[in-house]
Design an enzyme around this catalytic site. Structure first.
Site, PDB file in Angstrom:
ATOM      1  N   ASN A   1       0.807  -1.224   0.000  1.00 20.80           N
ATOM      2  CA  ASN A   1       0.000   0.000   0.000  1.00 20.80           C
ATOM      3  C   ASN A   1       0.841   1.276   0.000  1.00 20.80           C
ATOM      4  OD1 ASN A   1      -1.592  -2.075   2.181  1.00 20.80           O
ATOM      5  ND2 ASN A   1      -2.636  -1.496   0.297  1.00 20.80           N
TER       6      ASN A   1
ATOM      7  N   ILE B   1       1.057   6.800  -0.743  1.00 22.16           N
ATOM      8  CA  ILE B   1       0.322   5.911   0.152  1.00 22.16           C
ATOM      9  C   ILE B   1      -1.104   5.709  -0.342  1.00 22.16           C
ATOM     10  CG2 ILE B   1      -0.495   5.593   2.531  1.00 22.16           C
ATOM     11  CD1 ILE B   1       1.703   7.724   3.288  1.00 22.16           C
ATOM     12  N   CYS B   2      -1.570   4.467  -0.308  1.00 22.59           N
ATOM     13  CA  CYS B   2      -2.971   4.160  -0.586  1.00 22.59           C
ATOM     14  C   CYS B   2      -3.655   3.922   0.756  1.00 22.59           C
ATOM     15  CB  CYS B   2      -3.077   2.921  -1.480  1.00 22.59           C
ATOM     16  SG  CYS B   2      -4.772   2.453  -1.874  1.00 22.59           S
ATOM     17  N   LEU B   3      -4.372   4.945   1.232  1.00 21.40           N
ATOM     18  CA  LEU B   3      -5.042   4.868   2.531  1.00 21.40           C
ATOM     19  C   LEU B   3      -6.280   5.740   2.470  1.00 21.40           C
ATOM     20  CD1 LEU B   3      -4.893   3.819   5.489  1.00 21.40           C
ATOM     21  CD2 LEU B   3      -3.716   5.954   6.050  1.00 21.40           C
TER      22      LEU B   3
END
Length: 238
Positions: free
Chosen positions: A82, A90-92
């Site tokens: 992620n 960032i994948c959040l």
């Protein structure tokens, strides 16, 4: 006179610093910068490939904070599905559609720390890392630890690869609907994307008293979002 945004950020920084020994996260101003530009550190959680590492994160506070989320990027290189191994992006969900004004900089940092503990290869930022984690989890864990040692100063320790593989394979037979226990998957996914596990989210829903609504999706009130997040983060810190 300081703006309301700057006063809030200053207060949040004091709260983070006061609890840094318990939370595993810190944040402060960049050298010579104002309250818009912060550098945070996250300690790698125990029993993960990142254990003991110190990971630096650049935090940029927008003018309309807290109504818009902070921007965050990892400055420390890491091997994680992620987080981009090239750029630190960032994948959040917390940093985009999952943001709510009731959340804080500390919420973001704790969610990032949780993401290190519970990577989500099915919603990747780095496809190469995600593919390795799904197809060759032992290789993923070893490479993630090697990068943590090299770039984050983590001590090298023996990984329990059999346990790690067991955790990955055991989850596969259950469908998402079964794991959500009557809640619509979209409700649960909003918190999974913050870095929490399905089971932890469902347990928090039970504690807070979130209605199942007949299994249909719906928009949670901000008060519910805050209570659920507090429950999840509280459990993680105990």
């Amino acid at each position: 006179m300081a703006s309301s945004r700057d006063r809030r950020v200053a207060k949040e920084l004091k709260d983070i610093q006061a609890d840094s020994s318990n939370s595993g996260v810190t944040a402060d101003l960049q050298d010579g910068a104002d309250l818009r530009n912060l550098v945070a550190t996250i300690t790698g959680p125990p029993d993960t490939p990142y254990a003991g590492g110190t990971f630096r994160v650049k935090i940029t506070i927008p003018d309309d904070y807290p109504f818009k989320p902070p921007a965050a990027v990892f400055l420390t290189k890491m091997w994680h599905p992620n987080i981009s191994s090239q750029t630190g992006a960032i994948c959040l969900d917390t940093l985009s559609t999952g943001w709510s004004p009731v959340q804080t900089i500390k919420t973001v940092l704790l969610s990032l720390r949780m993401l290190l503990e519970f990577p989500n290869p099915k919603d990747p930022q780095d496809a190469e890392v995600a593919k390795m984690m799904l197809e060759h989890p032992e290789d993923y864990a070893q490479k993630a630890q090697a990068w943590a040692v090299k770039y984050a100063g983590a001590p090298r320790h023996e990984l329990d690869l059999s346990k790690y593989k067991k955790e990955v394979t055991e989850e596969q037979p259950k469908t998402m609907a079964e794991r959500c226990k009557g809640y619509h998957p979209n409700l649960v996914n909003r918190f999974i994307n913050m870095g929490f596990s399905v089971e932890a989210v469902v347990d928090a829903f039970h504690v807070v008293g979130i209605p199942r609504n007949g299994g249909h999706d719906y928009i949670l009130d901000e008060a519910y979002i805050g209570d659920i997040t507090a429950e999840l983060l509280g459990d993680d810190l105990q």
